[in-house]
Write a protein that holds these residues in place. Structure first.
Motif, PDB file in Angstrom:
ATOM      1  N   UNK A 151       0.862  -1.179   0.000  1.00  0.00           N
ATOM      2  CA  UNK A 151       0.000   0.000   0.000  1.00  0.00           C
ATOM      3  C   UNK A 151       0.899   1.230   0.000  1.00  0.00           C
ATOM      4  N   UNK A 152       0.741   2.063  -1.016  1.00  0.00           N
ATOM      5  CA  UNK A 152       1.623   3.220  -1.205  1.00  0.00           C
ATOM      6  C   UNK A 152       0.810   4.493  -1.009  1.00  0.00           C
ATOM      7  N   UNK A 153       1.338   5.407  -0.187  1.00  0.00           N
ATOM      8  CA  UNK A 153       0.650   6.654   0.143  1.00  0.00           C
ATOM      9  C   UNK A 153       1.632   7.807  -0.061  1.00  0.00           C
ATOM     10  N   UNK A 154       1.211   8.818  -0.825  1.00  0.00           N
ATOM     11  CA  UNK A 154       2.106   9.939  -1.063  1.00  0.00           C
ATOM     12  C   UNK A 154       1.408  11.081  -1.770  1.00  0.00           C
ATOM     13  N   UNK A 155       2.170  12.038  -2.280  1.00  0.00           N
ATOM     14  CA  UNK A 155       1.578  13.228  -2.914  1.00  0.00           C
ATOM     15  C   UNK A 155       0.628  12.894  -4.057  1.00  0.00           C
ATOM     16  N   UNK A 156       0.873  11.795  -4.756  1.00  0.00           N
ATOM     17  CA  UNK A 156       0.031  11.420  -5.885  1.00  0.00           C
ATOM     18  C   UNK A 156      -1.179  10.606  -5.511  1.00  0.00           C
ATOM     19  N   UNK A 157      -1.418  10.370  -4.220  1.00  0.00           N
ATOM     20  CA  UNK A 157      -2.577   9.621  -3.786  1.00  0.00           C
ATOM     21  C   UNK A 157      -2.217   8.298  -3.147  1.00  0.00           C
ATOM     22  N   UNK A 158      -3.147   7.364  -3.195  1.00  0.00           N
ATOM     23  CA  UNK A 158      -2.973   6.048  -2.584  1.00  0.00           C
ATOM     24  C   UNK A 158      -3.068   4.972  -3.656  1.00  0.00           C
ATOM     25  N   UNK A 159      -2.195   3.973  -3.542  1.00  0.00           N
ATOM     26  CA  UNK A 159      -2.144   2.899  -4.532  1.00  0.00           C
ATOM     27  C   UNK A 159      -2.021   1.552  -3.819  1.00  0.00           C
ATOM     28  N   UNK A 160      -2.830   0.597  -4.264  1.00  0.00           N
ATOM     29  CA  UNK A 160      -2.710  -0.788  -3.826  1.00  0.00           C
ATOM     30  C   UNK A 160      -1.958  -1.534  -4.919  1.00  0.00           C
ATOM     31  N   UNK A 161      -0.773  -2.058  -4.585  1.00  0.00           N
ATOM     32  CA  UNK A 161       0.117  -2.644  -5.587  1.00  0.00           C
ATOM     33  C   UNK A 161       0.206  -4.151  -5.382  1.00  0.00           C
ATOM     34  N   UNK A 162      -0.108  -4.893  -6.426  1.00  0.00           N
ATOM     35  CA  UNK A 162      -0.040  -6.351  -6.409  1.00  0.00           C
ATOM     36  C   UNK A 162       1.158  -6.793  -7.250  1.00  0.00           C
ATOM     37  N   UNK A 163       2.044  -7.603  -6.665  1.00  0.00           N
ATOM     38  CA  UNK A 163       3.257  -8.053  -7.357  1.00  0.00           C
ATOM     39  C   UNK A 163       3.003  -9.387  -8.056  1.00  0.00           C
ATOM     40  N   UNK A 232       5.833  -2.530 -15.185  1.00  0.00           N
ATOM     41  CA  UNK A 232       6.986  -3.335 -14.784  1.00  0.00           C
ATOM     42  C   UNK A 232       7.515  -2.777 -13.468  1.00  0.00           C
ATOM     43  N   UNK A 233       8.157  -3.631 -12.681  1.00  0.00           N
ATOM     44  CA  UNK A 233       8.633  -3.141 -11.383  1.00  0.00           C
ATOM     45  C   UNK A 233       9.653  -2.022 -11.554  1.00  0.00           C
ATOM     46  N   UNK A 234      10.380  -2.026 -12.675  1.00  0.00           N
ATOM     47  CA  UNK A 234      11.366  -0.969 -12.918  1.00  0.00           C
ATOM     48  C   UNK A 234      10.715   0.381 -13.180  1.00  0.00           C
ATOM     49  N   UNK A 235       9.412   0.388 -13.512  1.00  0.00           N
ATOM     50  CA  UNK A 235       8.721   1.638 -13.825  1.00  0.00           C
ATOM     51  C   UNK A 235       7.959   2.208 -12.631  1.00  0.00           C
ATOM     52  N   UNK A 236       8.015   1.535 -11.488  1.00  0.00           N
ATOM     53  CA  UNK A 236       7.279   2.016 -10.322  1.00  0.00           C
ATOM     54  C   UNK A 236       7.811   3.349  -9.811  1.00  0.00           C
ATOM     55  N   UNK A 237       9.063   3.660 -10.129  1.00  0.00           N
ATOM     56  CA  UNK A 237       9.623   4.947  -9.702  1.00  0.00           C
ATOM     57  C   UNK A 237       8.845   6.113 -10.288  1.00  0.00           C
ATOM     58  N   UNK A 238       8.106   5.860 -11.387  1.00  0.00           N
ATOM     59  CA  UNK A 238       7.307   6.915 -11.992  1.00  0.00           C
ATOM     60  C   UNK A 238       6.198   7.425 -11.089  1.00  0.00           C
ATOM     61  N   UNK A 239       5.811   6.642 -10.089  1.00  0.00           N
ATOM     62  CA  UNK A 239       4.798   7.118  -9.150  1.00  0.00           C
ATOM     63  C   UNK A 239       5.273   8.365  -8.415  1.00  0.00           C
ATOM     64  N   UNK A 240       6.587   8.482  -8.230  1.00  0.00           N
ATOM     65  CA  UNK A 240       7.129   9.630  -7.498  1.00  0.00           C
ATOM     66  C   UNK A 240       6.892  10.941  -8.242  1.00  0.00           C
ATOM     67  N   UNK A 241       6.633  10.861  -9.551  1.00  0.00           N
ATOM     68  CA  UNK A 241       6.388  12.082 -10.324  1.00  0.00           C
ATOM     69  C   UNK A 241       4.943  12.549 -10.237  1.00  0.00           C
ATOM     70  N   UNK A 242       4.088  11.727  -9.632  1.00  0.00           N
ATOM     71  CA  UNK A 242       2.684  12.112  -9.490  1.00  0.00           C
ATOM     72  C   UNK A 242       2.522  13.010  -8.273  1.00  0.00           C
ATOM     73  N   UNK A 243       1.622  13.945  -8.364  1.00  0.00           N
ATOM     74  CA  UNK A 243       1.382  14.849  -7.245  1.00  0.00           C
ATOM     75  C   UNK A 243       0.034  15.529  -7.388  1.00  0.00           C
TER      76      UNK A 243
END
Length: 267
Positions: A151-163, A232-243
């Motif tokens: 469960x990810x919480x930050x400036x871009x909102x909340x995300x439930x991530x399934x691996x 892809x797991x390598x693209x999850x860093x893109x969440x940091x650009x959301x706000x």
């Protein structure tokens, strides 16, 4: 939007009227006592008010769900056993494998170890977002033995991530089915959306679903996806650009609420 339906329910001794999509997901609820309609997305506002029209009594406030106040959070003095923040990625699988490692020699790899590898890879990627004002909780337990992987919480909102483990295999996504290699496709996106919906209910905030695919040789999405991201797991860093969704204080408040095990007991 059409097909919205209103479902009455009781929670914590109070009646709420939930507004649901055809697939059962909640998009809003009406709290009679507070005279407030909480809408999980501004795009649904007018359709929600139309659906609730026969049930509204007098003027109401309409808007996104309010975040917990400092006074509400002050009573959340967590016992260590109730604090989910220390959970490692794949915590539940780690415990399960420690208790029952399985036979020493297997004809096929233990699927639990592949699932653990996927959760650890995704967890490491999400933990790297911490410096950008994000918080990640791992292996969040749900009633019935289910759990939210991350469960990810930050400036871009909340995300439930399934691996999803897919090392060196082709992944074919045809919503809601996901096929990995030669295995029979399964309705993974339906499960991912269900996890996010349960998190939305627990936290009274919009939680968006994400499927994180680990190490695929190819990732093919055959049609536009409905209310879910596939990365892809390598693209999850893109969440940091959301706000632009949560203020820092709101993100902190929701993180404090989410890390309490009791928050998840009624979902």
């Amino acid at each position: 939007m059409s097909g919205l339906r209103v479902v009455p329910t009781w929670r914590h001794g109070q009646e709420r009227l939930y507004v649901c999509l055809a697939d059962g997901r909640n998009v809003a609820w009406y709290d009679r006592e507070a005279a407030r309609v909480n809408v999980l997305g501004e795009d649904w506002r007018e359709d929600v008010l139309d659906a609730l029209g026969p049930f509204l009594a007098g003027p109401v406030t309409v808007g996104p769900p309010p975040v917990p106040t400092p006074a509400e959070l002050a009573r959340l003095t967590l016992h260590p056993d109730d604090d989910l923040a220390p959970n490692r990625p794949g915590e539940a699988l780690v415990i399960d494998l420690d208790r029952d490692p399985g036979p020493a020699h297997r004809l096929r790899p233990d699927p639990r170890r592949r699932a653990l590898a996927a959760e650890q890879a995704v967890g490491e990627a999400l933990d790297r977002l911490e410096g950008a004002g994000w918080h990640t909780l791992h292996s969040v337990p749900l009633p019935g033995g289910d759990r939210i992987h991350h469960l990810v919480i930050g400036p871009g909102g909340l995300f439930s991530v399934h691996a999803l483990y897919a090392r060196k295999q082709r992944v074919l996504v045809a919503d809601p089915m996901v096929g990995v290699g030669r295995r029979e496709p399964r309705p993974v996106l339906r499960w991912v959306r269900a996890d996010a919906d349960r998190a939305s209910y627990a936290l009274t905030a919009e939680v968006r679903p994400v499927l994180a695919v680990v190490g695929p040789a190819a990732l093919d999405v055959t049609a536009p996806l409905r209310a879910v991201r596939v990365l892809r797991e390598a693209d999850l860093s893109g969440l940091a650009r959301l706000g632009g969704v949560l203020k820092p204080a709101d993100a902190e408040a929701l993180h404090a609420m989410a890390r309490d095990r009791h928050t998840w007991l009624q979902v």
